[in-house]
Design a protein around this motif. Structure first.
Motif, PDB file in Angstrom:
ATOM      1  N   LEU A 193       0.815  -1.212   0.000  1.00 57.45           N
ATOM      2  CA  LEU A 193       0.000   0.000   0.000  1.00 57.45           C
ATOM      3  C   LEU A 193       0.850   1.264   0.000  1.00 57.45           C
ATOM      4  O   LEU A 193       0.469   2.269  -0.605  1.00 57.45           O
ATOM      5  N   VAL A 194       1.999   1.216   0.680  1.00 58.37           N
ATOM      6  CA  VAL A 194       2.841   2.418   0.750  1.00 58.37           C
ATOM      7  C   VAL A 194       3.479   2.749  -0.598  1.00 58.37           C
ATOM      8  O   VAL A 194       4.047   3.836  -0.752  1.00 58.37           O
ATOM      9  N   GLN A 195       3.386   1.845  -1.552  1.00 55.65           N
ATOM     10  CA  GLN A 195       3.920   2.131  -2.891  1.00 55.65           C
ATOM     11  C   GLN A 195       3.061   3.148  -3.641  1.00 55.65           C
ATOM     12  O   GLN A 195       3.459   3.641  -4.695  1.00 55.65           O
ATOM     13  N   SER A 196       1.877   3.476  -3.107  1.00 56.59           N
ATOM     14  CA  SER A 196       0.991   4.414  -3.798  1.00 56.59           C
ATOM     15  C   SER A 196       1.515   5.842  -3.747  1.00 56.59           C
ATOM     16  O   SER A 196       0.995   6.713  -4.443  1.00 56.59           O
ATOM     17  N   ARG A 197       2.497   6.120  -2.902  1.00 57.24           N
ATOM     18  CA  ARG A 197       3.140   7.434  -2.867  1.00 57.24           C
ATOM     19  C   ARG A 197       4.556   7.286  -3.411  1.00 57.24           C
ATOM     20  O   ARG A 197       5.327   6.475  -2.927  1.00 57.24           O
ATOM     21  N   GLN A 198       4.871   8.084  -4.410  1.00 59.24           N
ATOM     22  CA  GLN A 198       6.166   7.934  -5.067  1.00 59.24           C
ATOM     23  C   GLN A 198       7.247   8.677  -4.300  1.00 59.24           C
ATOM     24  O   GLN A 198       7.088   9.841  -3.944  1.00 59.24           O
ATOM     25  N   VAL A 199       8.344   7.992  -4.022  1.00 60.47           N
ATOM     26  CA  VAL A 199       9.443   8.536  -3.225  1.00 60.47           C
ATOM     27  C   VAL A 199      10.739   8.406  -4.021  1.00 60.47           C
ATOM     28  O   VAL A 199      10.979   7.392  -4.666  1.00 60.47           O
ATOM     29  N   ASP A 200      11.571   9.425  -3.955  1.00 60.84           N
ATOM     30  CA  ASP A 200      12.868   9.379  -4.605  1.00 60.84           C
ATOM     31  C   ASP A 200      13.825   8.557  -3.744  1.00 60.84           C
ATOM     32  O   ASP A 200      14.292   9.012  -2.700  1.00 60.84           O
ATOM     33  N   HIS A 201      14.146   7.341  -4.185  1.00 65.50           N
ATOM     34  CA  HIS A 201      14.967   6.446  -3.382  1.00 65.50           C
ATOM     35  C   HIS A 201      16.451   6.775  -3.434  1.00 65.50           C
ATOM     36  O   HIS A 201      17.251   6.126  -2.761  1.00 65.50           O
ATOM     37  N   SER A 202      16.836   7.785  -4.206  1.00 60.89           N
ATOM     38  CA  SER A 202      18.231   8.211  -4.188  1.00 60.89           C
ATOM     39  C   SER A 202      18.462   9.299  -3.143  1.00 60.89           C
ATOM     40  O   SER A 202      19.572   9.766  -2.973  1.00 60.89           O
ATOM     41  N   ASN A 203      17.389   9.677  -2.445  1.00 64.17           N
ATOM     42  CA  ASN A 203      17.461  10.765  -1.480  1.00 64.17           C
ATOM     43  C   ASN A 203      17.074  10.235  -0.102  1.00 64.17           C
ATOM     44  O   ASN A 203      15.916   9.941   0.154  1.00 64.17           O
ATOM     45  N   LYS A 204      18.066  10.111   0.791  1.00 62.82           N
ATOM     46  CA  LYS A 204      17.809   9.554   2.118  1.00 62.82           C
ATOM     47  C   LYS A 204      16.788  10.370   2.901  1.00 62.82           C
ATOM     48  O   LYS A 204      15.930   9.814   3.594  1.00 62.82           O
ATOM     49  N   GLY A 205      16.902  11.678   2.804  1.00 60.43           N
ATOM     50  CA  GLY A 205      15.990  12.537   3.542  1.00 60.43           C
ATOM     51  C   GLY A 205      14.545  12.305   3.168  1.00 60.43           C
ATOM     52  O   GLY A 205      13.659  12.287   4.023  1.00 60.43           O
ATOM     53  N   ARG A 206      14.290  12.135   1.859  1.00 56.51           N
ATOM     54  CA  ARG A 206      12.917  11.925   1.396  1.00 56.51           C
ATOM     55  C   ARG A 206      12.384  10.556   1.809  1.00 56.51           C
ATOM     56  O   ARG A 206      11.218  10.403   2.130  1.00 56.51           O
ATOM     57  N   VAL A 207      13.244   9.557   1.799  1.00 51.01           N
ATOM     58  CA  VAL A 207      12.819   8.230   2.235  1.00 51.01           C
ATOM     59  C   VAL A 207      12.489   8.243   3.725  1.00 51.01           C
ATOM     60  O   VAL A 207      11.468   7.710   4.157  1.00 51.01           O
TER      61      VAL A 207
END
Length: 510
Positions: A255-269
């Protein structure tokens, strides 16, 4: 920062409040776009934002439905009727244990960009992942049968007994079309629909609470003061066992995949993990409150009575009507409305979970209507057979419910152990792997839940299994079961760290 990097990363980032807007990409992921010049692109976590929390709100409430399904409601009413308010403290701590497991599931999904079933397919040998898939499907089928039967009972109540159980099953089976319809309007529409159903449950059971007028003092003491006797052990085991649902562990990581996150950015993750943690906690606080309402109503009305140990979903509405009377709206129908909302919401999320489990383990990519039809059939066909074999009599449905509880209890280690193994691996999680303290607590909770359900299984088979041949078969299956659990635990330090290269980008040296 170079212009090329900005142009490449901007559409992927979950940004701060400046210039925000919500959009849906082709995979129906919610993306919040906008740029903040002061952001540290590697490690800095943006400050808390209520708007951002709202954009992340949804997956946790869908996950919380599993804590409010008809099986849980039956556990609540039986605990209240048989043990009064004395097990409310256990309900609170069981919810807390469930929250911990669900937070780990969300963490896995956010940090890796993959859900649990996909990672099991990648990390385990083929024979092991096929066993895990079968176990997950069996757990889902067992849960779905209870949910569909619960909906069918509610439909019979609301139709004044005109519609039998089997017809209610058919009506409930059609909910996959609601699911498909809402999916076409995006994930937020689906989440809003579930929010309405949770609201209906809260309103219905709060109304019942108001009609019953339980003791506030006894309620508070039941929550804060641990109390357990030999007489209530079985109910206590049921309270813990029914809250940890194997399919829900798989569901939340997806379910958490429904929000797109930049996985190259630790802060955003880390930001995404923080918001999902807050949202999931709020969702389970709501579900805990609803479970308390149900337990308190039945504790007030039936604790210490002659019928306390014979109340179940089938006859609960009638007993409520006889005890509390009509009022402005007959309490029988209020119960039916709440039960229907619980059944419908949980069967739709079961369909959702079935899709992720099947696609993740088997690497299938099917059209929406086809995958919904397949995953729905996995549960509806057995449920129809059960509904025709077990008529609406209380005794037969009670026996069915006991067997279904056993079926789901057996599956719990096959969701929790892979989750803990994966979320502890730096190769998979990078810097977001869980630390020593959290790992210790998580393994303790997993061991506790496994032992509690093992007690339930032992009690059940001791009373139900007769004969040398049947006993020998049960012993052989138990030996194979324990051996596979040992293999999964051993895999945490053995076969999982395979030489296949890093799974996560975010390592400590990145």
């Amino acid at each position: 920062m170079s212009p090329n990097r900005r142009e490449h990363e901007q559409p992927l980032l979950l940004q701060q409040e400046k210039s925000q807007e919500t959009a849906y990409d082709s995979s129906e992921k919610i993306v919040v776009v906008g740029i903040d010049e002061s952001t540290n692109w590697d490690t800095e976590v943006p400050p808390f934002s209520w708007k951002k929390l709202w954009l992340f709100t949804g997956p946790g409430f869908l996950m919380s439905i599993a804590f409010l399904d008809p099986g849980n409601l039956e556990g609540d009413l039986q605990a209240g009727a048989f043990a009064g308010y004395s097990l409310l403290w256990l309900l609170m701590w069981a919810t807390a244990m469930g929250l911990l497991i669900q937070l780990l599931s969300a963490r896995l999904g956010v940090a890796t960009g993959k859900h649990l079933a996909e990672l099991c397919r990648e990390e385990y040998p083929k024979w092991a992942r096929m066993v895990l898939w079968v176990m997950a499907e069996l757990a889902l089928i067992g849960s779905d049968i209870q949910e569909v039967i619960g909906s069918a009972i509610a439909i019979r109540i609301l139709s004044n007994g005109i519609l039998p159980i089997w017809s209610g099953v058919i009506i409930t089976a059609l909910d996959c079309f609601i699911f498909l319809f809402l999916e076409n309007y995006g994930v937020r529409s689906l989440e809003a629909f579930f929010a309405v159903l949770i609201g209906v449950m809260a309103l219905a059971f709060a109304w019942m609470f108001g009609e019953a007028k339980p003791s506030g003092k006894e309620l508070l003491v039941g929550i804060l003061v641990p109390k357990l006797s030999s007489r209530t052990i079985q109910q206590a085991v049921g309270v813990v066992g029914c809250l940890i649902m194997p399919h829900n562990v798989f569901l939340h990581s997806a379910l958490v995949q429904s929000r797109q996150v930049d996985h190259s950015n630790k802060g955003r993750v880390q930001e995404a993990i923080n918001y999902y943690s807050i949202e999931s906690t709020l969702a389970l606080i709501v579900s805990f409150g609803i479970n308390i309402l149900v337990t308190a109503v039945f504790a007030k009305g039936f604790y210490g009575s002659e019928i306390a140990d014979s109340i179940g979903l089938v006859n609960a509405g009638q007993y409520l009507q006889e005890t509390y009377g009509g009022g402005l709206l007959p309490i029988l129908y209020i119960w039916g409305i709440g039960l229907l909302a619980a059944g419908q919401s949980s069967t739709i999320t079961g369909t959702y979970a079935g899709q992720f489990i099947m696609e993740g383990f088997l690497n299938l990519r099917l059209k929406k209507w086809l995958r919904a039809l397949i995953t729905r059939s996995f549960a509806i066909i057995p449920t129809m057979i059960v509904a025709l074999m077990f008529d609406a009599t209380e005794g037969s449905l009670d026996v069915l419910n006991e067997w279904l509880n056993v079926l789901q209890s057996v599956q719990i280690p096959f969701a929790l152990i892979p989750l803990l193994c994966l979320v502890s691996q730096e190769r998979i999680m990078g810097t977001f792997k869980i630390g020593t303290v959290l790992k210790t607590i998580s393994w303790f909770v997993t061991a506790l839940v496994t032992v509690i359900n093992g007690y339930l299984l032992l009690e059940f088979f001791t009373s139900e299994v007769n004969g040398v041949v049947v006993g020998a078969v049960v012993c052989a299956l138990t030996a194979a079961y324990v051996a596979f659990i040992i293999y999964l635990i051993w895999g945490a330090t053995s076969f999982l760290p395979r030489q296949s290269g890093p799974k996560a980008i975010l390592h400590s040296d990145s």
